[in-house]
Scaffold this active site. Structure first.
Site, PDB file in Angstrom:
ATOM      1  N   GLN A  73      -0.032  -9.942 -65.908  1.00 54.37           N
ATOM      2  CA  GLN A  73      -0.383 -11.313 -65.531  1.00 54.37           C
ATOM      3  C   GLN A  73       0.813 -12.257 -65.753  1.00 54.37           C
ATOM      4  OE1 GLN A  73      -2.840  -9.429 -67.616  1.00 54.37           O
ATOM      5  NE2 GLN A  73      -3.157  -8.651 -65.576  1.00 54.37           N
ATOM      6  N   HIS A 129       1.504  -3.400 -60.408  1.00 54.67           N
ATOM      7  CA  HIS A 129       2.963  -3.482 -60.285  1.00 54.67           C
ATOM      8  C   HIS A 129       3.433  -2.462 -59.252  1.00 54.67           C
ATOM      9  CE1 HIS A 129       2.591  -5.708 -63.954  1.00 54.67           C
ATOM     10  NE2 HIS A 129       2.209  -4.650 -64.643  1.00 54.67           N
TER      11      HIS A 129
END
Ligand code: GDP
Ligand code: IMO
Ligand code: MG
Length: 428
Positions: free
Chosen positions: A223, A41
């Site tokens: 995910q 991220h």
């Protein structure tokens, strides 16, 4: 009082980290409930750019308690590397809580991930090579090692020996690798014990009590829906539950405590690794999206496969996750494209599909049916309200909203924390 889930609606990298960070200042807890350091991220705060893998994105917001839930698989070396790197940049990481029931990724899991991929050859998944699949396989096979096992040396030895019984046969006889000794694994894992001890607890209880007390808990998925072990494009998926149901499973909080489910949808689509992707572009348009969207993996640096937005997938994600809101990200990347194709249905051997085909082979052969929407050329990165967006950009957003079946509550118009158009409040 809100339990808010954030999930990826496509194949990952939709901008979940930024969305979690966006809610940060109004949040008490952020829980990562699935996956491990396969996630990547990127969160941009002013001039600072942070790349997070194992830690929940909420760790960047002062006052938030970050939690690694029982559904996560933990690589201890990565955990402490990430914590040290953030500390060195002035981020307060002292509040991190870790579930005693989370599983541990060991050296043999990483090795098995890489060798099984090599053995699969043409059929390989294109995993991140972080040992995720083998660690979840051990969990299901009941030969995994949990965080709580680190605190009992005799149990830890027994568990490592039990796991190595079969693993060493596989490593040496099937994969032609060297055997691993119990001592090496034991020494490696126990080297972290004193540092991790104060962080470990019954995080399910802590989170349930926080919700009882009216605090806000954000459950952040790694995910995405199409990489979910049950609902994704199996076998080209990850090995955990990345959909909203995983928020309860992977954190120890009852499903009835989840009030909102926010799906993150990229204005176009990307995928990393192998597997079907109907709207994938192999021409200069794919290159353009990759270049303008800077679509290179945060974890492995691999170029992401790029394609147009696919509303069949978003509608599927809305249903599977029970989305109450969508955050549409990276709308700014589409600026300057005259006609923007959006996939509204598939064609498989002459038959039209308006929903996800049930057969994986049909999905592999699905050809997108597009509708072209008029684009815009104005810079939208400064837009903060819907009315700041050009009419065609507003129409594009409305079109995706109608097709997806969930309301779009925020729109990303740039990587920065502030670059967002707020349409509806995400916490109320
Ligand atoms: P995640 O895995 O879902 O958290 O997403 P990643 O961080 O892997 O990928 C998303 C990328 O898009 C990151 O580099 C973000 O900084 C960036 N990003 C997020 N939202 C926006 C947006 O609205 N516009 C632009 N241009 N970039 C964005
Ligand atoms: P975030 O959280 C995109 C993909 C891998 C591979 C498959 C299985 O950043 O959205 P694994 O190592 O999990 O066994 O690999 O899943 N994959 C991701 N793709 N974003 C991710 O995470 C991913 N995590 C795993 O590329 O195809
Ligand atoms: Mg990512």
């Amino acid at each position: 009082m809100p339990g808010i889930v954030i999930v990826g609606a496509q194949w990952g990298d939709e901008g979940k980290g930024k969305a979690t960070d966006l809610l940060g200042s109004r949040t008490d807890y952020v829980v990562k409930f699935n996956g491990g350091n396969n996630a990547g991220h990127t969160v941009v705060v002013g001039d600072e750019k942070y790349a997070l893998h194992l830690l929940p994105s909420g760790i960047l917001t002062e006052g938030v308690t970050p939690v690694i839930g029982n559904g996560v698989v933990i690589d201890l070396e990565v955990l402490f590397d990430e914590l040290e790197a953030l500390s060195a940049r002035g981020v307060d990481v002292s509040k991190l809580r870790i579930s005693a029931n989370a599983h541990v990724i060991t050296d043999y899991h990483r090795t098995l991930d890489k060798v099984t991929e090599r053995f699969l050859g043409k059929r390989s998944i294109g995993t991140t090579g972080r040992g995720i699949g083998p660690t979840y396989a051990d969990k299901i096979n009941r030969v995994g090692i949990r965080i709580q096992d680190l605190f009992d040396e005799s149990i830890l030895r027994q568990k490592i020996e039990g796991a190595l019984d079969v693993k060493n046969h596989m490593l040496t006889k099937v994969y032609n690798r060297r055997a691993v000794t119990c001592d090496e694994i034991f020494d490696d894992l126990t080297s972290y014990v004193e540092r991790i001890r104060p962080m470990v607890g019954d995080t399910g209880l802590e989170l349930s009590r926080a919700l009882d007390a009216g605090q806000t808990v954000v459950f952040e998925a790694g995910q995405a829906t199409m990489l979910d072990i049950d609902h994704g494009t199996y076998p080209f998926v990850t090995s955990s539950t990345a959909t909203s149901a995983g928020a309860a499973l992977g954190s120890g909080v009852a499903p009835s405590r989840l009030d909102r489910v926010i799906g993150i949808v990229k204005a176009y689509t990307t995928r990393v690794g192998a597997g079907p992707f109907p709207t994938e572009l192999f021409d200069e348009w794919g290159e353009l999206l990759r270049k303008q969207g800077f679509e290179f993996g945060t974890t492995t640096g691999r170029p992401r496969r790029c394609g147009w937005n696919d509303t069949i997938i978003t509608r599927y994600a809305s249903r599977i996750n029970g989305l109450t809101d969508i955050v549409l990200t990276k709308l700014d990347v589409l600026t300057g494209i005259e006609q923007i194709p959006v996939c509204v249905a598939y064609e498989v051997d002459g038959e039209r599909f308006d929903e996800m085909p049930v057969s994986q082979s049909d999905f592999h052969h699905a050809k997108p049916i597009y509708e072209n929407l008029p684009g815009w050329s104005e810079d939208i990165t400064g837009a903060r309200e819907l009315s700041d967006l050009p009419a065609n950009a507003q129409a594009y957003v409305r079109f995706l909203e109608e097709r997806s079946g969930s309301r779009i509550s925020a729109i990303g118009v740039g990587a920065d924390r502030e670059a967002i158009v707020q349409v509806h409040d995400l916490i109320d």
